[in-house]
Design a protein around this motif. Structure first.
Motif, PDB file in Angstrom:
ATOM      1  N   THR A  79      -3.677  13.263  15.189  1.00 22.19           N
ATOM      2  CA  THR A  79      -3.759  12.463  13.978  1.00 22.19           C
ATOM      3  C   THR A  79      -2.882  11.225  14.136  1.00 22.19           C
ATOM      4  OG1 THR A  79      -4.155  14.389  12.562  1.00 22.19           O
ATOM      5  CG2 THR A  79      -3.304  12.415  11.492  1.00 22.19           C
ATOM      6  N   VAL A  80      -3.428  10.058  13.784  1.00 20.53           N
ATOM      7  CA  VAL A  80      -2.680   8.807  13.887  1.00 20.53           C
ATOM      8  C   VAL A  80      -2.501   8.204  12.495  1.00 20.53           C
ATOM      9  CG1 VAL A  80      -3.475   8.354  16.236  1.00 20.53           C
ATOM     10  CG2 VAL A  80      -4.786   7.456  14.305  1.00 20.53           C
ATOM     11  N   ASN A  81      -1.454   7.395  12.341  1.00 23.20           N
ATOM     12  CA  ASN A  81      -1.140   6.797  11.048  1.00 23.20           C
ATOM     13  C   ASN A  81      -0.746   5.337  11.218  1.00 23.20           C
ATOM     14  OD1 ASN A  81      -1.148   9.314   9.290  1.00 23.20           O
ATOM     15  ND2 ASN A  81       0.377   9.902  10.827  1.00 23.20           N
ATOM     16  N   ALA A  82      -0.924   4.572  10.139  1.00 25.28           N
ATOM     17  CA  ALA A  82      -0.481   3.185  10.113  1.00 25.28           C
ATOM     18  C   ALA A  82       0.197   2.916   8.787  1.00 25.28           C
ATOM     19  CB  ALA A  82      -1.659   2.230  10.311  1.00 25.28           C
ATOM     20  N   ASP A  83       1.215   2.086   8.792  1.00 24.10           N
ATOM     21  CA  ASP A  83       1.949   1.732   7.585  1.00 24.10           C
ATOM     22  C   ASP A  83       1.047   0.997   6.596  1.00 24.10           C
ATOM     23  OD1 ASP A  83       3.785  -0.649   6.252  1.00 24.10           O
ATOM     24  OD2 ASP A  83       4.811   1.284   6.336  1.00 24.10           O
ATOM     25  N   ASN A  84       1.150   1.346   5.313  1.00 21.85           N
ATOM     26  CA  ASN A  84       0.306   0.731   4.281  1.00 21.85           C
ATOM     27  C   ASN A  84       0.415  -0.782   4.273  1.00 21.85           C
ATOM     28  OD1 ASN A  84       0.150   3.057   1.439  1.00 21.85           O
ATOM     29  ND2 ASN A  84      -0.678   3.195   3.496  1.00 21.85           N
ATOM     30  N   ALA A  85       1.621  -1.306   4.402  1.00 18.85           N
ATOM     31  CA  ALA A  85       1.819  -2.760   4.357  1.00 18.85           C
ATOM     32  C   ALA A  85       1.107  -3.452   5.509  1.00 18.85           C
ATOM     33  CB  ALA A  85       3.313  -3.078   4.369  1.00 18.85           C
ATOM     34  N   ILE A  86       1.171  -2.848   6.677  1.00 15.29           N
ATOM     35  CA  ILE A  86       0.495  -3.416   7.846  1.00 15.29           C
ATOM     36  C   ILE A  86      -1.018  -3.357   7.665  1.00 15.29           C
ATOM     37  CG2 ILE A  86       0.062  -3.091  10.319  1.00 15.29           C
ATOM     38  CD1 ILE A  86       2.936  -2.087  10.569  1.00 15.29           C
ATOM     39  N   VAL A  87      -1.494  -2.251   7.118  1.00 16.78           N
ATOM     40  CA  VAL A  87      -2.933  -2.102   6.885  1.00 16.78           C
ATOM     41  C   VAL A  87      -3.425  -3.164   5.905  1.00 16.78           C
ATOM     42  CG1 VAL A  87      -4.741  -0.605   5.962  1.00 16.78           C
ATOM     43  CG2 VAL A  87      -2.946   0.354   7.420  1.00 16.78           C
ATOM     44  N   ASN A  88      -2.707  -3.366   4.808  1.00 18.30           N
ATOM     45  CA  ASN A  88      -3.124  -4.350   3.804  1.00 18.30           C
ATOM     46  C   ASN A  88      -3.155  -5.761   4.393  1.00 18.30           C
ATOM     47  OD1 ASN A  88      -3.381  -2.387   1.834  1.00 18.30           O
ATOM     48  ND2 ASN A  88      -1.272  -2.606   1.130  1.00 18.30           N
ATOM     49  N   LYS A  89      -2.185  -6.080   5.220  1.00 23.10           N
ATOM     50  CA  LYS A  89      -2.160  -7.388   5.873  1.00 23.10           C
ATOM     51  C   LYS A  89      -3.332  -7.530   6.827  1.00 23.10           C
ATOM     52  CE  LYS A  89       0.816 -10.396   8.651  1.00 23.10           C
ATOM     53  NZ  LYS A  89       2.143 -10.532   9.333  1.00 23.10           N
ATOM     54  N   THR A  90      -3.645  -6.450   7.532  1.00 27.12           N
ATOM     55  CA  THR A  90      -4.754  -6.478   8.487  1.00 27.12           C
ATOM     56  C   THR A  90      -6.087  -6.654   7.763  1.00 27.12           C
ATOM     57  OG1 THR A  90      -3.510  -5.002   9.961  1.00 27.12           O
ATOM     58  CG2 THR A  90      -5.863  -5.237  10.392  1.00 27.12           C
ATOM     59  N   VAL A  91      -6.246  -6.057   6.584  1.00 25.17           N
ATOM     60  CA  VAL A  91      -7.477  -6.194   5.815  1.00 25.17           C
ATOM     61  C   VAL A  91      -7.795  -7.661   5.551  1.00 25.17           C
ATOM     62  CG1 VAL A  91      -8.518  -5.841   3.543  1.00 25.17           C
ATOM     63  CG2 VAL A  91      -7.456  -3.926   4.723  1.00 25.17           C
ATOM     64  N   SER A  92      -6.804  -8.409   5.080  1.00 28.07           N
ATOM     65  CA  SER A  92      -7.017  -9.823   4.779  1.00 28.07           C
ATOM     66  C   SER A  92      -7.449 -10.586   6.010  1.00 28.07           C
ATOM     67  CB  SER A  92      -5.729 -10.436   4.206  1.00 28.07           C
ATOM     68  OG  SER A  92      -5.340  -9.790   3.008  1.00 28.07           O
ATOM     69  N   SER A  93      -6.820 -10.305   7.134  1.00 23.34           N
ATOM     70  CA  SER A  93      -7.157 -11.002   8.381  1.00 23.34           C
ATOM     71  C   SER A  93      -8.560 -10.639   8.864  1.00 23.34           C
ATOM     72  CB  SER A  93      -6.140 -10.667   9.457  1.00 23.34           C
ATOM     73  OG  SER A  93      -4.834 -11.069   9.071  1.00 23.34           O
ATOM     74  N   VAL A  94      -8.912  -9.363   8.729  1.00 26.17           N
ATOM     75  CA  VAL A  94     -10.234  -8.905   9.164  1.00 26.17           C
ATOM     76  C   VAL A  94     -11.339  -9.542   8.322  1.00 26.17           C
ATOM     77  CG1 VAL A  94     -11.772  -6.893   9.208  1.00 26.17           C
ATOM     78  CG2 VAL A  94      -9.478  -6.739  10.186  1.00 26.17           C
ATOM     79  N   ILE A  95     -11.160  -9.566   7.011  1.00 25.50           N
ATOM     80  CA  ILE A  95     -12.167 -10.152   6.134  1.00 25.50           C
ATOM     81  C   ILE A  95     -12.359 -11.625   6.452  1.00 25.50           C
ATOM     82  CG2 ILE A  95     -12.677 -10.779   3.738  1.00 25.50           C
ATOM     83  CD1 ILE A  95     -13.164  -7.841   4.430  1.00 25.50           C
ATOM     84  N   ALA A  96     -11.273 -12.331   6.697  1.00 25.47           N
ATOM     85  CA  ALA A  96     -11.373 -13.757   7.050  1.00 25.47           C
ATOM     86  C   ALA A  96     -12.120 -13.935   8.368  1.00 25.47           C
ATOM     87  CB  ALA A  96      -9.979 -14.364   7.127  1.00 25.47           C
ATOM     88  N   LEU A  97     -11.827 -13.073   9.334  1.00 22.52           N
ATOM     89  CA  LEU A  97     -12.486 -13.173  10.644  1.00 22.52           C
ATOM     90  C   LEU A  97     -13.993 -12.912  10.537  1.00 22.52           C
ATOM     91  CD1 LEU A  97     -11.177 -11.668  13.960  1.00 22.52           C
ATOM     92  CD2 LEU A  97     -13.517 -11.276  13.275  1.00 22.52           C
ATOM     93  N   LEU A  98     -14.367 -11.885   9.791  1.00 22.75           N
ATOM     94  CA  LEU A  98     -15.775 -11.515   9.700  1.00 22.75           C
ATOM     95  C   LEU A  98     -16.588 -12.509   8.867  1.00 22.75           C
ATOM     96  CD1 LEU A  98     -15.562  -7.639   9.190  1.00 22.75           C
ATOM     97  CD2 LEU A  98     -15.865  -8.919  11.315  1.00 22.75           C
ATOM     98  N   ALA A  99     -15.910 -13.224   7.980  1.00 27.28           N
ATOM     99  CA  ALA A  99     -16.621 -14.167   7.115  1.00 27.28           C
ATOM    100  C   ALA A  99     -17.025 -15.453   7.844  1.00 27.28           C
ATOM    101  CB  ALA A  99     -15.758 -14.519   5.908  1.00 27.28           C
TER     102      ALA A  99
END
Length: 347
Positions: free
Chosen positions: A326-346
């Motif tokens: 099982t792997v985990n990621a910090d919530n703050a890092i995940v939230n920051k990554t979401v914004s970057s991913v959405i911008a990239l895919l758009a």
């Protein structure tokens, strides 16, 4: 080449909610409050509240156990459920919020929309599930599973063996994901990439982009596209293929266990701060983790029940492999990554 289909369901839902909430009047509030003493209102996501989910059976059981009426309000996917509760935090319309998971817990804490409550029967929960949700009983765990890629074995393509493998050209337009802003499986996939690739997660997404057919607004829409044959790969849960095995004795859809490990989702339900029927909300949380209610989940919710006393059906042993890591990621890092991913895919 067609651009990815990025849905704006969260924005639309928020606009509709603001409009509907504005219709309530102070004049009628006292009579509404009186009526609500006998009714518990729960904001839930579509696959839980729908006719094929656990919702209908839980409504019947709750009435039998408590004498209270139970109303599930379908708010879309769990991200949308959370957003609706946040919009209403100054004047909550529901008593319980159901569906936020360990990847949303930080956002919920920051908004301060829940009242901590440790339900009766908490000693029967699987060890450490509550810790995944913050450990303060703002959210009570009611089910869990690992996220995984589900593969259509009749697709004729090679079975991928890792997240990195999904970026191969042979999987172009063959992967269905969900919007991480509105969907917990979508957010879970972002968390998975953040856990595995760390600071290089965005580079991974750039390589993955050609493989993505679409990004659906929620699990129901995305998994529906997959089962309808639109693409041979989809983000879902290790437990999802157990449904096809149970209902059709079919092993066509297969959970892929990747060597790098998988993130776990723990789903929770919490008492909304300022709930009209706070006592009824507490009774629902007691009920939700009881043996009777939890026994409904495996063959309707298709997740592992949080109550360790509940027997797991045979179909899980056949079609729902448990990852060794099982792997985990910090919530703050995940939230920051979401914004970057959405911008990239758009783009």
């Amino acid at each position: 080449m067609k651009k990815l289909l990025l849905w704006s369901g969260l924005t639309i839902a928020a606009a509709m909610l603001i409009s509907s909430c504005s219709k309530d009047s102070n004049k009628n509030q006292s009579s509404k409050d009186k009526i609500r003493e006998n009714t518990v209102v729960v904001y839930a996501y579509d696959s839980f509240a729908g006719e094929w989910g656990p919702g209908p059976e839980l409504v019947k059981l709750f009435k039998q156990k408590t004498g209270l009426d139970l109303t599930f309000v379908d708010c879309g996917d769990a991200g949308q459920v959370t957003s609706r509760a946040i919009l209403e935090k100054d004047r909550p319309q529901a008593d319980v919020l159901l569906g936020p998971d360990n990847n949303l817990v930080q956002k919920i804490r920051e908004e301060g929309i829940l009242t901590p409550y440790k339900p009766a029967g908490a000693e029967n929960l699987v060890d450490n599930l509550e810790n995944a949700l913050g450990g303060d009983w703002s959210l009570t765990p009611f089910d869990f599973s690992h996220f995984a890629i589900i593969f259509d074995t009749e697709s004729g393509i090679r079975e991928p063996t890792s997240l990195e493998d999904l970026t191969s050209a042979e999987y172009a337009k063959k992967l269905i994901l969900m919007d991480p802003r509105t969907s917990t499986p979508g957010l879970g996939f972002v968390a998975w990439t953040a856990a595995i690739f760390g600071n290089n997660a965005l580079n991974y997404w750039a390589d993955l982009k050609p493989s993505i057919l679409t990004m659906a607004p929620g699990w129901t829409a995305g998994y529906g596209l997959f089962t309808n044959g639109e693409a041979p790969l989809v983000i879902s849960y290790t437990t999802s293929p157990a449904y096809q095995y149970q209902e059709d004795n079919s092993t066509r859809f297969k959970t892929l266990v990747f060597r790098e490990g998988h993130p776990m989702q723990v789903e929770g339900a919490g008492l909304l701060k300022g709930a009209v029927n706070e006592e009824g909300g507490k009774k629902f949380l007691d009920f939700l983790i009881s043996d009777d209610a939890q026994a409904v989940l495996p063959l309707t919710q298709w997740m592992y029940p949080a109550n360790k006393n509940v027997e797991i059906p045979e179909c899980y042993a056949v079609a729902a492999p448990v990852p060794e890591k099982t792997v985990n990621a910090d919530n703050a890092i995940v939230n920051k990554t979401v914004s970057s991913v959405i911008a990239l895919l758009a783009n």
